[in-house]
Scaffold this motif. Structure first.
Motif, PDB file in Angstrom:
ATOM      1  N   THR A 256       0.827  -1.213   0.000  1.00  0.00           N
ATOM      2  CA  THR A 256       0.000   0.000   0.000  1.00  0.00           C
ATOM      3  C   THR A 256       0.853   1.250   0.000  1.00  0.00           C
ATOM      4  OG1 THR A 256      -1.694  -1.200   1.234  1.00  0.00           O
ATOM      5  CG2 THR A 256      -1.841   1.191   1.200  1.00  0.00           C
ATOM      6  N   GLU A 257       1.907   1.203   0.777  1.00  0.00           N
ATOM      7  CA  GLU A 257       2.782   2.374   0.856  1.00  0.00           C
ATOM      8  C   GLU A 257       3.333   2.742  -0.520  1.00  0.00           C
ATOM      9  OE1 GLU A 257       5.411   2.245   4.131  1.00  0.00           O
ATOM     10  OE2 GLU A 257       6.759   3.784   3.335  1.00  0.00           O
ATOM     11  N   GLN A 258       3.707   1.745  -1.285  1.00  0.00           N
ATOM     12  CA  GLN A 258       4.222   2.003  -2.625  1.00  0.00           C
ATOM     13  C   GLN A 258       3.133   2.586  -3.523  1.00  0.00           C
ATOM     14  OE1 GLN A 258       7.354   2.030  -3.688  1.00  0.00           O
ATOM     15  NE2 GLN A 258       7.807   1.596  -1.540  1.00  0.00           N
TER      16      GLN A 258
ATOM     17  N   ALA B 213       1.051   7.200  -6.421  1.00  0.00           N
ATOM     18  CA  ALA B 213      -0.080   8.095  -6.655  1.00  0.00           C
ATOM     19  C   ALA B 213       0.288   9.533  -6.278  1.00  0.00           C
ATOM     20  CB  ALA B 213      -1.292   7.627  -5.854  1.00  0.00           C
ATOM     21  N   ALA B 214       0.910   9.673  -5.109  1.00  0.00           N
ATOM     22  CA  ALA B 214       1.285  11.008  -4.624  1.00  0.00           C
ATOM     23  C   ALA B 214       2.254  11.667  -5.590  1.00  0.00           C
ATOM     24  CB  ALA B 214       1.901  10.904  -3.237  1.00  0.00           C
TER      25      ALA B 214
ATOM     26  N   ALA C 259      -4.735   6.475  -5.617  1.00  0.00           N
ATOM     27  CA  ALA C 259      -4.141   5.265  -5.045  1.00  0.00           C
ATOM     28  C   ALA C 259      -5.191   4.192  -4.783  1.00  0.00           C
ATOM     29  CB  ALA C 259      -3.403   5.607  -3.750  1.00  0.00           C
ATOM     30  N   GLY C 260      -6.469   4.570  -4.933  1.00  0.00           N
ATOM     31  CA  GLY C 260      -7.527   3.601  -4.710  1.00  0.00           C
ATOM     32  C   GLY C 260      -7.784   3.305  -3.240  1.00  0.00           C
TER      33      GLY C 260
ATOM     34  N   LYS D 239      -8.692   8.850   2.353  1.00  0.00           N
ATOM     35  CA  LYS D 239      -7.788   9.861   2.915  1.00  0.00           C
ATOM     36  C   LYS D 239      -7.141   9.430   4.225  1.00  0.00           C
ATOM     37  CE  LYS D 239     -10.850  13.028   3.145  1.00  0.00           C
ATOM     38  NZ  LYS D 239     -11.359  14.290   3.706  1.00  0.00           N
ATOM     39  N   ALA D 240      -7.946   8.774   5.075  1.00  0.00           N
ATOM     40  CA  ALA D 240      -7.440   8.422   6.406  1.00  0.00           C
ATOM     41  C   ALA D 240      -6.166   7.587   6.314  1.00  0.00           C
ATOM     42  CB  ALA D 240      -8.507   7.672   7.189  1.00  0.00           C
ATOM     43  N   LEU D 241      -6.124   6.747   5.289  1.00  0.00           N
ATOM     44  CA  LEU D 241      -4.977   5.856   5.165  1.00  0.00           C
ATOM     45  C   LEU D 241      -3.702   6.622   4.789  1.00  0.00           C
ATOM     46  CD1 LEU D 241      -4.936   2.939   5.797  1.00  0.00           C
ATOM     47  CD2 LEU D 241      -5.147   2.400   3.378  1.00  0.00           C
TER      48      LEU D 241
END
Lengths: 203, 203
Positions: free
Chosen positions: A10-12, A17-18, A39-40, A43-45
């Motif tokens: 997820t971080e990748q 995306a960022a 990123a699919g 926001k919280a994540l």
DNA sequence: GTCTATATGTAGATAGAC
DNA sequence: GTCTATCTACATATAGAC
């Protein structure tokens, strides 16, 4: 053995995306919402992985952007003549930027907003730059090139490489260029920029 | 006779303030609050004169920025040789941008964000550009210069002029330049850019 | 024309369930 | 780790007094 990475990480996904959104919209123009959508995730994540927007922004660079500078500035490491170094540098720069055409504008833009954040990022190519400047100075002393300030030459090379990407919308508007025409122009400049420079400095 | 203008004209004060902030921070980074403070009034008055942020942004250009393009592109109107036209253009461009060093970055930036808004703004120099391209083509046919695409030459000239302003923070960082050193560099480039170009294209 | 006060939307960031 | 729901702050924009 595996463990830290999942399907893709997820971080990748967030970082990619960022990176995409930041480069396109800049720091001020980027919405966390848009990054999350891209990123699919939600926001919280984003805030779970990176505390806030600023850290996400910084993370994007720590994670990849700076390696590109090394790639460009390392391009002429094995060149023994000034002219071949110029050719290698121009080719590396244009090839790299064709993959991320918005990167040059993004960098100068954010650097203008806050120079501190990206200063280490620039310093990556420091030694290579110093070496290039020495090569110019030596070529000048050997009489191979005319009397030009090494710094000035470097500025000119960077200008000729970067400006088409930075001013792309203007060029597209003035000359009626679509994406394909733009790529063709850059491909031609791989040849014509070194020619242009070398004609100008050769004794 | 007088009438419409007061002491200095609130509308003019707003436009000058808006121009300053917009050029520095860009559309996304600009806060109406900051423009109001800069103009010495309050936010409500901004909306009284210009309905919303977008119209204020547009108004800034209608009121002054586009005339600068005319000034630059009109610089070589009385030049009868290509080389003298190049010298006049470079001098006019650098002189103008020394007065507003952030303008080039601002323009490419906003153009990248939304090309429609500033397209008429670019078109100001259209005839002059066409005339310049003709001068190049004719000089080429007379054999005065090498075989170079007129468009390519124009891109190179623009690149050499604009890039130092656009990449100023990077140059300042790399070469340790303060404001005064930057101005000196630009002053030198008034001479060295035309020399650099002409050496490269002269047959 | 110019102000204060306020409405309205949306941004970044957090709380807490699952 | 990931979500929904929510908080808080602030930005643009308007209403209405002066």
């Amino acid at each position: 053995m595996a463990g830290t990475t999942k399907e893709q990480g997820t971080e990748q996904r967030i970082l990619r995306a960022a990176r995409k959104v930041f480069i396109q919209k800049g720091m001020a123009g980027t919405r966390m919402r848009e990054v999350a959508d891209e990123a699919g995730i939600n926001k919280a994540l984003l805030h779970y992985y990176f505390r806030d927007k600023q850290r996400l922004f910084t993370g994007v660079f720590k994670a990849g952007a700076s390696e590109q500078f090394s790639c460009i500035w390392g391009s002429f490491i094995h060149c023994d003549t000034l002219f071949s170094a110029i050719e290698a540098f121009v080719a590396a720069y244009l090839d790299r930027m064709l993959e991320d055409p918005l990167l040059p504008l993004f960098i100068v833009n954010e650097l203008n907003r806050d120079a501190r954040g990206l200063s280490e990022f620039i310093d990556r190519g420091r030694e290579s730059r110093a070496r290039f400047l020495r090569m110019v100075e030596e070529a000048r002393q050997r009489g191979e090139i005319i009397d030009i300030q090494p710094r000035e030459l470097l500025v000119n090379i960077m200008a000729l490489c970067a400006h088409p990407f930075i001013a792309r919308p203007m060029l597209a508007h003035i000359h009626g260029m679509n994406n394909e025409a733009f790529r063709r122009m850059i491909q031609e400049r791989r040849k014509t920029i070194p020619e242009f420079i070398i004609r100008s400095i050769r004794s």
